[in-house]
Design a protein around this motif. Structure first.
Motif, PDB file in Angstrom:
ATOM      1  N   GLY A  45       0.628  -1.312  -0.373  1.00 25.72           N
ATOM      2  CA  GLY A  45       0.100   0.147  -0.063  1.00 25.72           C
ATOM      3  C   GLY A  45       1.115   1.407  -0.168  1.00 25.72           C
ATOM      4  O   GLY A  45       0.211   2.440  -0.844  1.00 25.72           O
ATOM      5  N   ALA A  46       2.386   1.152   0.451  1.00 25.61           N
ATOM      6  CA  ALA A  46       2.377   2.111   0.675  1.00 25.61           C
ATOM      7  C   ALA A  46       3.649   2.752  -0.351  1.00 25.61           C
ATOM      8  O   ALA A  46       3.416   3.663  -0.906  1.00 25.61           O
ATOM      9  CB  ALA A  46       4.000   2.065   1.968  1.00 25.61           C
ATOM     10  N   ALA A  47       3.787   1.811  -1.043  1.00 26.79           N
ATOM     11  CA  ALA A  47       4.185   0.851  -2.083  1.00 26.79           C
ATOM     12  C   ALA A  47       3.262   2.149  -3.810  1.00 26.79           C
ATOM     13  O   ALA A  47       3.868   2.712  -4.340  1.00 26.79           O
ATOM     14  CB  ALA A  47       5.012  -0.234  -3.045  1.00 26.79           C
ATOM     15  N   LYS A  48       1.938   1.816  -3.426  1.00 27.86           N
ATOM     16  CA  LYS A  48       1.102   2.281  -3.779  1.00 27.86           C
ATOM     17  C   LYS A  48       1.059   4.272  -3.598  1.00 27.86           C
ATOM     18  O   LYS A  48       0.993   4.771  -5.041  1.00 27.86           O
ATOM     19  CB  LYS A  48       0.040   1.872  -3.802  1.00 27.86           C
ATOM     20  N   LYS A  49       1.379   4.386  -3.006  1.00 22.19           N
ATOM     21  CA  LYS A  49       1.031   5.866  -2.713  1.00 22.19           C
ATOM     22  C   LYS A  49       2.128   6.728  -2.620  1.00 22.19           C
ATOM     23  O   LYS A  49       2.606   7.432  -2.042  1.00 22.19           O
ATOM     24  CB  LYS A  49       0.350   5.762  -0.924  1.00 22.19           C
ATOM     25  N   ASN A  50       3.259   5.567  -3.366  1.00 24.34           N
ATOM     26  CA  ASN A  50       4.466   6.277  -3.602  1.00 24.34           C
ATOM     27  C   ASN A  50       5.504   6.802  -2.031  1.00 24.34           C
ATOM     28  O   ASN A  50       5.988   8.197  -1.692  1.00 24.34           O
ATOM     29  CB  ASN A  50       4.708   7.704  -4.511  1.00 24.34           C
ATOM     30  N   GLY A  51       4.870   6.106  -0.953  1.00 28.89           N
ATOM     31  CA  GLY A  51       5.670   6.672   0.400  1.00 28.89           C
ATOM     32  C   GLY A  51       4.956   7.591   1.183  1.00 28.89           C
ATOM     33  O   GLY A  51       5.108   8.444   1.988  1.00 28.89           O
ATOM     34  N   ARG A  52       3.220   8.710   0.292  1.00 26.35           N
ATOM     35  CA  ARG A  52       3.043   9.428   0.878  1.00 26.35           C
ATOM     36  C   ARG A  52       2.279   9.674   1.656  1.00 26.35           C
ATOM     37  O   ARG A  52       1.110   8.530   1.758  1.00 26.35           O
ATOM     38  CB  ARG A  52       2.647  10.400  -0.199  1.00 26.35           C
ATOM     39  N   LYS A  53       2.054  10.707   2.667  1.00 27.25           N
ATOM     40  CA  LYS A  53       0.528   9.540   3.695  1.00 27.25           C
ATOM     41  C   LYS A  53       0.200   8.818   4.517  1.00 27.25           C
ATOM     42  O   LYS A  53      -0.994   8.356   3.568  1.00 27.25           O
ATOM     43  CB  LYS A  53      -0.624  10.747   3.123  1.00 27.25           C
ATOM     44  N   ILE A  54       1.093   8.080   4.447  1.00 30.94           N
ATOM     45  CA  ILE A  54       0.866   6.984   5.361  1.00 30.94           C
ATOM     46  C   ILE A  54       0.442   6.693   6.383  1.00 30.94           C
ATOM     47  O   ILE A  54       0.364   6.748   7.174  1.00 30.94           O
ATOM     48  CB  ILE A  54       2.681   6.074   5.257  1.00 30.94           C
ATOM     49  N   MET A  79       5.774  11.304  14.449  1.00 32.17           N
ATOM     50  CA  MET A  79       5.577  10.339  13.529  1.00 32.17           C
ATOM     51  C   MET A  79       5.099   9.387  14.396  1.00 32.17           C
ATOM     52  O   MET A  79       5.260   8.343  15.086  1.00 32.17           O
ATOM     53  CB  MET A  79       6.827   9.983  13.544  1.00 32.17           C
ATOM     54  N   THR A  80       4.298   8.318  13.608  1.00 31.06           N
ATOM     55  CA  THR A  80       3.288   7.293  14.011  1.00 31.06           C
ATOM     56  C   THR A  80       4.484   6.140  14.240  1.00 31.06           C
ATOM     57  O   THR A  80       5.204   6.527  12.732  1.00 31.06           O
ATOM     58  CB  THR A  80       2.119   7.038  13.511  1.00 31.06           C
ATOM     59  N   LEU A  81       4.066   5.050  14.071  1.00 34.82           N
ATOM     60  CA  LEU A  81       5.126   3.979  13.409  1.00 34.82           C
ATOM     61  C   LEU A  81       4.484   3.306  12.583  1.00 34.82           C
ATOM     62  O   LEU A  81       5.509   3.332  11.986  1.00 34.82           O
ATOM     63  CB  LEU A  81       4.299   2.376  15.359  1.00 34.82           C
ATOM     64  N   PRO A  82       3.273   2.966  11.629  1.00 32.90           N
ATOM     65  CA  PRO A  82       3.195   3.068  10.420  1.00 32.90           C
ATOM     66  C   PRO A  82       4.091   4.190   9.382  1.00 32.90           C
ATOM     67  O   PRO A  82       4.756   3.465   8.431  1.00 32.90           O
ATOM     68  CB  PRO A  82       2.296   3.361  10.438  1.00 32.90           C
ATOM     69  N   GLU A  83       4.753   5.300  10.024  1.00 30.04           N
ATOM     70  CA  GLU A  83       4.288   6.485   8.907  1.00 30.04           C
ATOM     71  C   GLU A  83       6.834   5.453   9.785  1.00 30.04           C
ATOM     72  O   GLU A  83       7.236   5.964   8.884  1.00 30.04           O
ATOM     73  CB  GLU A  83       5.140   8.193   9.242  1.00 30.04           C
ATOM     74  N   VAL A  84       7.357   5.289  10.570  1.00 25.64           N
ATOM     75  CA  VAL A  84       8.447   5.217  10.592  1.00 25.64           C
ATOM     76  C   VAL A  84       8.774   4.002  10.238  1.00 25.64           C
ATOM     77  O   VAL A  84       9.937   3.705   9.336  1.00 25.64           O
ATOM     78  CB  VAL A  84       8.366   4.850  12.592  1.00 25.64           C
ATOM     79  N   ILE A  85       8.123   2.676  10.184  1.00 22.70           N
ATOM     80  CA  ILE A  85       8.308   1.922   9.469  1.00 22.70           C
ATOM     81  C   ILE A  85       8.385   1.537   7.959  1.00 22.70           C
ATOM     82  O   ILE A  85       8.979   1.618   7.728  1.00 22.70           O
ATOM     83  CB  ILE A  85       7.192   0.231   9.331  1.00 22.70           C
ATOM     84  N   CYS A  86       7.595   2.630   7.309  1.00 19.16           N
ATOM     85  CA  CYS A  86       7.428   2.882   5.966  1.00 19.16           C
ATOM     86  C   CYS A  86       8.772   4.227   5.227  1.00 19.16           C
ATOM     87  O   CYS A  86       9.450   3.444   4.725  1.00 19.16           O
ATOM     88  CB  CYS A  86       6.240   3.561   5.645  1.00 19.16           C
ATOM     89  N   ALA A  87       9.162   4.470   6.736  1.00 21.09           N
ATOM     90  CA  ALA A  87       9.846   5.581   6.273  1.00 21.09           C
ATOM     91  C   ALA A  87      11.534   5.106   6.421  1.00 21.09           C
ATOM     92  O   ALA A  87      12.410   5.437   5.946  1.00 21.09           O
ATOM     93  CB  ALA A  87      10.240   6.580   7.636  1.00 21.09           C
ATOM     94  N   TYR A  88      11.307   3.451   6.434  1.00 15.59           N
ATOM     95  CA  TYR A  88      12.803   3.036   6.964  1.00 15.59           C
ATOM     96  C   TYR A  88      12.723   1.793   6.184  1.00 15.59           C
ATOM     97  O   TYR A  88      14.143   1.269   5.892  1.00 15.59           O
ATOM     98  CB  TYR A  88      13.165   2.441   8.682  1.00 15.59           C
ATOM     99  N   THR A  89      12.471   1.109   5.453  1.00 19.80           N
ATOM    100  CA  THR A  89      11.963   0.438   4.016  1.00 19.80           C
ATOM    101  C   THR A  89      11.426   1.489   2.611  1.00 19.80           C
ATOM    102  O   THR A  89      12.240   1.539   2.079  1.00 19.80           O
ATOM    103  CB  THR A  89      10.867   0.275   4.424  1.00 19.80           C
ATOM    104  N   TYR A  90      10.229   1.360   2.637  1.00 20.07           N
ATOM    105  CA  TYR A  90       9.747   1.830   1.498  1.00 20.07           C
ATOM    106  C   TYR A  90      10.252   3.265   0.847  1.00 20.07           C
ATOM    107  O   TYR A  90      11.063   3.495  -0.420  1.00 20.07           O
ATOM    108  CB  TYR A  90       8.665   1.798   0.587  1.00 20.07           C
ATOM    109  N   GLY A  91       9.877   4.077   1.871  1.00 22.61           N
ATOM    110  CA  GLY A  91      10.782   5.655   2.237  1.00 22.61           C
ATOM    111  C   GLY A  91      11.735   5.708   1.349  1.00 22.61           C
ATOM    112  O   GLY A  91      12.749   6.657   1.077  1.00 22.61           O
TER     113      GLY A  91
END
Ligand code: ZN
Length: 414
Positions: free
Chosen positions: A19-28, A348-360
């Motif tokens: 889902g993060a990839a579909k949104k290009n890492g934005r507003k996770i 930052m929320t935990l989902p945002e942090v996880i995305c920031a350390y992977t997809y982002g």
């Protein structure tokens, strides 16, 4: 080496980040982590060929031979991408920490010959093998925390011989996927009086040679008032782009000095630090493909402000997190600390942090088609943990990761 087909079966939970990839890492949001219970991954030649619930494995694959791995009891997520480090260096700068505690600023220490230049002295003197051995230990330490892709910058040589020495060391490191960035424009070498003259030499003689020898993928500049100022670096960045280098910038860390806007104007992969930015810069960043790489461990050590992550994310910027590991301003490799600071001090929320350390972070390196999420066609880079995902980026010093696979190969098991 010939890979066998691999079937990683029945993880309790897989976070695909699709889902993060579909949104290009934005507003996770939490749902963008792509939760899949009883998830399984089929790999061929190190790539993900199929991912889904175990019971849904296609017949064509059921018929194929494979080596099976039972992931029952595990939570699986994409390998972490550490997208901003200075992991090759000699010596340490513990004395400066005490100086800062006694009231001297980073800029004052630098003006007195300390700071980056003290590491430059140590790196110029260091033997290649010593640099390599020390850096390899640091790479291994990242790997044990689930890092599967690691960016490393040069920038402690500041002359042609020593910059090449650093970049050659980076090329020899192994154990994780490594990408290298040329940061010759990190500080003014003691041999130069003018930033313009040094930048001109970097553009004319360093960059073509580094390109020819394929020693770096990207070019970085430390943009700051009193260091490399944004108006002076345009020419240099243009030369880098013309030679085919991607660009990333240290931007607006200690003052608003134009780095973030310059990064966007040059379609940089990322603008890193981005602390002293206002609404205009945030909006510009959010409207661009440039990723904001946030480095809160450096902010902790420097006791400076944290970047306005909440505003950037809410405006729609893609955000990544990294350690900025270096001997001066961020002498830590601890990913949990970085994530924790983002949660505690940057809202930052935990989902945002996880995305920031992977997809982002994969996106910050323009490697999002290769890694950062678990999807068909991407490299089988993933982490297994016996912990619940909610326990990630929570306990500094905890060992969260039980196994790390890079291109389907077991990389670290604890
Ligand atoms: Zn840095």
């Amino acid at each position: 080496m010939k890979y066998a087909n691999q079937y990683f079966r029945n993880a309790d939970l897989v976070l695909t980040l699709s889902g993060a990839a579909k949104k290009n890492g934005r507003k996770i949001k939490e749902m963008d982590l792509g939760f899949m219970s009883k998830g399984s991954i089929w790999c061929e030649n190190g790539k993900i060929v199929w991912i889904g619930k175990d019971k849904n494995l296609p017949l064509a694959l059921v018929k194929k031979k494979s080596v099976e791995y039972n992931l029952k009891g595990m939570t699986v997520l994409p390998g972490f991408v550490e997208c901003h480090t200075h992991s090759v260096f000699a010596g340490h700068r513990a004395d400066e920490f005490e100086m800062r505690q006694n009231g001297r600023s980073y800029s004052e220490i630098a003006a007195g010959g300390g700071g980056i230049l003290s590491t430059v002295k140590a790196v110029r003197k260091a033997k290649n093998l010593d640099l390599l051995n020390q850096a390899q230990q640091r790479v291994d330490q990242f790997k044990q925390q689930g890092v599967t892709t690691l960016e490393i910058k040069s920038g402690y040589g500041l002359n042609l011989r020593s910059e090449i020495k650093m970049l050659s060391v980076i090329k020899k490191l192994n154990g994780v996927r490594i990408t290298s960035t040329f940061l010759g424009a990190h500080a003014l070498p003691p041999e130069y009086k003018s930033y313009e003259r040094y930048l001109a030499d970097l553009g004319q003689s360093y960059l073509p040679l580094i390109k020819k020898r394929k020693l770096a993928d990207r070019v970085d500049v430390f943009i700051e008032k009193g260091f490399f100022e944004s108006v002076a670096v345009s020419n240099f960045l243009q030369i880098a782009k013309n030679l085919g280098f991607a660009v990333t910038l240290h931007a607006d860390q200690l003052s608003l000095s134009g780095g973030t806007e310059l990064a966007v104007d040059f379609h940089a992969d990322s603008a890193d630090h981005v602390i002293c930015v206002g609404d205009r810069q945030i909006q510009k960043l959010a409207n661009s493909q440039t990723v904001a790489v946030l480095l809160p461990a450096a902010d902790l050590y420097l006791k400076c402000a944290y970047p306005p992550a909440r505003k950037m994310i809410d405006a729609g910027a893609c955000v990544a997190l990294a350690t900025d590991f270096n001997p001066g301003t961020s002498p830590t490799q601890n990913l949990n600390l970085v994530g924790l600071l983002a949660r505690l001090n940057m809202q930052m929320t935990l989902p945002e942090v996880i995305c920031a350390y992977t997809y982002g972070a994969a996106r910050a390196l323009r490697m999002e088609n290769l890694c950062g999420s678990l999807e068909v066609g991407k490299s089988a880079d993933f982490i297994c943990t016996k912990k619940d995902w909610s326990e990630l980026f929570y306990s500094v010093g905890a060992r969260d990761i039980d196994a790390t696979y890079i291109s389907g190969k077991l990389s670290a098991a604890l």
